[in-house]
Write a protein that holds these residues in place. Structure first.
Motif, PDB file in Angstrom:
ATOM      1  N   VAL A  71     -17.408 -18.671   1.745  1.00 10.66           N
ATOM      2  CA  VAL A  71     -17.350 -18.596   3.200  1.00 10.66           C
ATOM      3  C   VAL A  71     -16.049 -19.270   3.614  1.00 10.66           C
ATOM      4  O   VAL A  71     -15.747 -20.386   3.170  1.00 10.66           O
ATOM      5  CB  VAL A  71     -18.548 -19.299   3.864  1.00 10.66           C
ATOM      6  N   PHE A  72     -15.261 -18.588   4.433  1.00 10.62           N
ATOM      7  CA  PHE A  72     -13.985 -19.155   4.858  1.00 10.62           C
ATOM      8  C   PHE A  72     -13.776 -18.932   6.349  1.00 10.62           C
ATOM      9  O   PHE A  72     -14.365 -18.029   6.953  1.00 10.62           O
ATOM     10  CB  PHE A  72     -12.821 -18.550   4.066  1.00 10.62           C
ATOM     11  N   SER A  73     -12.956 -19.783   6.942  1.00  9.95           N
ATOM     12  CA  SER A  73     -12.658 -19.661   8.365  1.00  9.95           C
ATOM     13  C   SER A  73     -11.680 -18.522   8.591  1.00  9.95           C
ATOM     14  O   SER A  73     -10.746 -18.313   7.812  1.00  9.95           O
ATOM     15  CB  SER A  73     -12.078 -20.977   8.905  1.00  9.95           C
ATOM     16  N   ALA A  74     -11.899 -17.775   9.668  1.00 11.23           N
ATOM     17  CA  ALA A  74     -11.073 -16.607   9.964  1.00 11.23           C
ATOM     18  C   ALA A  74     -10.968 -16.431  11.470  1.00 11.23           C
ATOM     19  O   ALA A  74     -11.684 -17.083  12.242  1.00 11.23           O
ATOM     20  CB  ALA A  74     -11.666 -15.350   9.327  1.00 11.23           C
ATOM     21  N   ALA A  75     -10.073 -15.558  11.888  1.00  7.24           N
ATOM     22  CA  ALA A  75      -9.898 -15.264  13.311  1.00  7.24           C
ATOM     23  C   ALA A  75      -9.572 -13.784  13.482  1.00  7.24           C
ATOM     24  O   ALA A  75      -9.096 -13.124  12.553  1.00  7.24           O
ATOM     25  CB  ALA A  75      -8.777 -16.112  13.905  1.00  7.24           C
ATOM     26  N   LEU A 108     -25.064 -21.156   2.438  1.00  8.37           N
ATOM     27  CA  LEU A 108     -26.426 -21.249   1.913  1.00  8.37           C
ATOM     28  C   LEU A 108     -27.299 -20.099   2.386  1.00  8.37           C
ATOM     29  O   LEU A 108     -28.030 -19.492   1.597  1.00  8.37           O
ATOM     30  CB  LEU A 108     -27.057 -22.581   2.331  1.00  8.37           C
ATOM     31  N   SER A 109     -27.216 -19.781   3.668  1.00 10.11           N
ATOM     32  CA  SER A 109     -28.115 -18.772   4.232  1.00 10.11           C
ATOM     33  C   SER A 109     -27.740 -17.357   3.816  1.00 10.11           C
ATOM     34  O   SER A 109     -28.604 -16.491   3.653  1.00 10.11           O
ATOM     35  CB  SER A 109     -28.136 -18.875   5.756  1.00 10.11           C
ATOM     36  N   ARG A 144     -17.942 -14.164   3.151  1.00  7.16           N
ATOM     37  CA  ARG A 144     -18.279 -14.087   4.567  1.00  7.16           C
ATOM     38  C   ARG A 144     -17.269 -14.904   5.374  1.00  7.16           C
ATOM     39  O   ARG A 144     -16.726 -15.886   4.870  1.00  7.16           O
ATOM     40  CB  ARG A 144     -19.694 -14.611   4.831  1.00  7.16           C
ATOM     41  N   MET A 145     -17.067 -14.497   6.629  1.00  9.72           N
ATOM     42  CA  MET A 145     -16.112 -15.173   7.501  1.00  9.72           C
ATOM     43  C   MET A 145     -16.829 -15.996   8.565  1.00  9.72           C
ATOM     44  O   MET A 145     -17.769 -15.500   9.209  1.00  9.72           O
ATOM     45  CB  MET A 145     -15.206 -14.160   8.199  1.00  9.72           C
ATOM     46  N   LEU A 146     -16.394 -17.219   8.746  1.00  5.22           N
ATOM     47  CA  LEU A 146     -16.783 -18.016   9.899  1.00  5.22           C
ATOM     48  C   LEU A 146     -15.687 -17.811  10.939  1.00  5.22           C
ATOM     49  O   LEU A 146     -14.566 -18.300  10.783  1.00  5.22           O
ATOM     50  CB  LEU A 146     -16.892 -19.498   9.533  1.00  5.22           C
ATOM     51  N   LEU A 147     -15.999 -17.053  12.003  1.00  5.90           N
ATOM     52  CA  LEU A 147     -14.972 -16.694  12.973  1.00  5.90           C
ATOM     53  C   LEU A 147     -14.703 -17.849  13.932  1.00  5.90           C
ATOM     54  O   LEU A 147     -15.626 -18.442  14.499  1.00  5.90           O
ATOM     55  CB  LEU A 147     -15.388 -15.453  13.744  1.00  5.90           C
ATOM     56  N   LEU A 148     -13.420 -18.136  14.124  1.00  6.59           N
ATOM     57  CA  LEU A 148     -12.989 -19.199  15.013  1.00  6.59           C
ATOM     58  C   LEU A 148     -12.332 -18.603  16.251  1.00  6.59           C
ATOM     59  O   LEU A 148     -11.690 -17.553  16.180  1.00  6.59           O
ATOM     60  CB  LEU A 148     -11.969 -20.103  14.314  1.00  6.59           C
ATOM     61  N   PRO A 149     -12.451 -19.267  17.398  1.00  6.19           N
ATOM     62  CA  PRO A 149     -11.700 -18.820  18.575  1.00  6.19           C
ATOM     63  C   PRO A 149     -10.209 -19.049  18.367  1.00  6.19           C
ATOM     64  O   PRO A 149      -9.809 -19.942  17.599  1.00  6.19           O
ATOM     65  CB  PRO A 149     -12.257 -19.702  19.698  1.00  6.19           C
ATOM     66  N   ALA A 150      -9.403 -18.265  19.049  1.00  8.83           N
ATOM     67  CA  ALA A 150      -7.952 -18.298  18.829  1.00  8.83           C
ATOM     68  C   ALA A 150      -7.352 -19.674  19.093  1.00  8.83           C
ATOM     69  O   ALA A 150      -6.385 -20.072  18.437  1.00  8.83           O
ATOM     70  CB  ALA A 150      -7.275 -17.254  19.718  1.00  8.83           C
ATOM     71  N   HIS A 151      -7.933 -20.425  20.029  1.00 11.10           N
ATOM     72  CA  HIS A 151      -7.333 -21.725  20.366  1.00 11.10           C
ATOM     73  C   HIS A 151      -7.580 -22.788  19.301  1.00 11.10           C
ATOM     74  O   HIS A 151      -7.060 -23.900  19.409  1.00 11.10           O
ATOM     75  CB  HIS A 151      -7.837 -22.215  21.726  1.00 11.10           C
ATOM     76  N   LEU A 152      -8.350 -22.470  18.269  1.00  8.50           N
ATOM     77  CA  LEU A 152      -8.565 -23.410  17.169  1.00  8.50           C
ATOM     78  C   LEU A 152      -7.819 -23.004  15.901  1.00  8.50           C
ATOM     79  O   LEU A 152      -8.037 -23.595  14.843  1.00  8.50           O
ATOM     80  CB  LEU A 152     -10.068 -23.529  16.856  1.00  8.50           C
TER      81      LEU A 152
END
Length: 232
Positions: free
Chosen positions: A131-135, A124-125, A199-207
């Motif tokens: 928007v997708f999850s990425a690492a 939205l913003s 756009r990417m929603l960055l996740l930490p590696a442990h997730l």
């Protein structure tokens, strides 16, 4: 209406029935269903499946199965985007007033409600298409190596094999968990998930953990158990 669509076909080959296989005490499919329902940004969860048993388990944990996926969309070659487009079309034909749709993979026990909501707010913003999850890649892909048929080694990118890590561009990969867009964007075949408008929603590696082999499954269980353990 904001809907999370979970593709969950019955014909998994590498880990048979992995979408409903027991994972730390519950069917794998239960985790993304509950995470989506608890996110506060999803009105309904729909599971797209060709399998009656999967459909029954989906309903048990709060999802809906208003249609059954056609066999031609449940083979080894059909892409996820086609499955999501089909689901959106089916729901619209049933009169569902869809505004935004999330695709959440069935084997995502490490994905939590907070990230689902965060990705939606980013959509939205930012006014992004997707928007997708990425690492982040943990090692520079420009310094990757290839093995020759004879067992030797050659650089994947000869021009950069000797560069310092800090001098190389940071790279990222799709986490294979979550994708948000408007229903109209999903249906627009000219808009790619992985493109300049995303756009990417960055996740930490442990997730982040693909689950395609027995080794992957065990590692995901260990990560999940560690995340659920009370803080000392």
């Amino acid at each position: 209406m904001r809907v999370a669509i979970i593709p969950a076909r019955g014909g998994s080959k590498r880990i048979p029935r992995k979408n409903i296989k027991d994972f730390c005490g519950q069917p794998m499919l239960a985790y993304p269903i509950k995470a989506a329902l608890n996110s506060g940004v999803v009105d309904k969860v729909v599971v797209s499946t060709d399998d009656a048993e999967i459909a029954a388990i989906a309903r048990k944990y709060g999802a809906e199965t208003p249609f059954m996926r056609k066999a031609e969309l449940a083979d080894d070659f059909t892409g996820t985007t086609d499955v999501i487009r089909n689901a959106i079309t089916e729901l619209q034909q049933l009169g569902w007033p869809l505004s935004h749709c999330a695709c959440i993979y069935a084997t995502t026990p490490l994905l939590d409600s907070e990230r689902i909501a965060g990705a939606y707010r980013m959509l939205l913003s930012s006014k992004a298409g997707y928007v997708f999850s990425a690492a982040r890649f943990s090692f520079p892909i420009q310094r990757a190596l290839l093995q020759t048929p004879e067992g030797g080694v050659v650089p994947f990118d000869p021009a950069n094999i000797m560069q310092r890590s800090q001098d190389l561009a940071e790279t990222f990969h799709d986490a294979g968990q979550l994708y948000w867009a408007t229903a109209d964007t999903w249906l627009d075949t000219t808009k790619a998930v992985f493109g300049p408008g995303s756009r990417m929603l960055l996740l930490p590696a442990h997730l982040v953990q693909d689950i395609d082999t027995a080794e992957d499954w065990r590692r995901a269980e260990l990560l999940y158990q560690l995340l659920q353990a009370p803080a000392q």
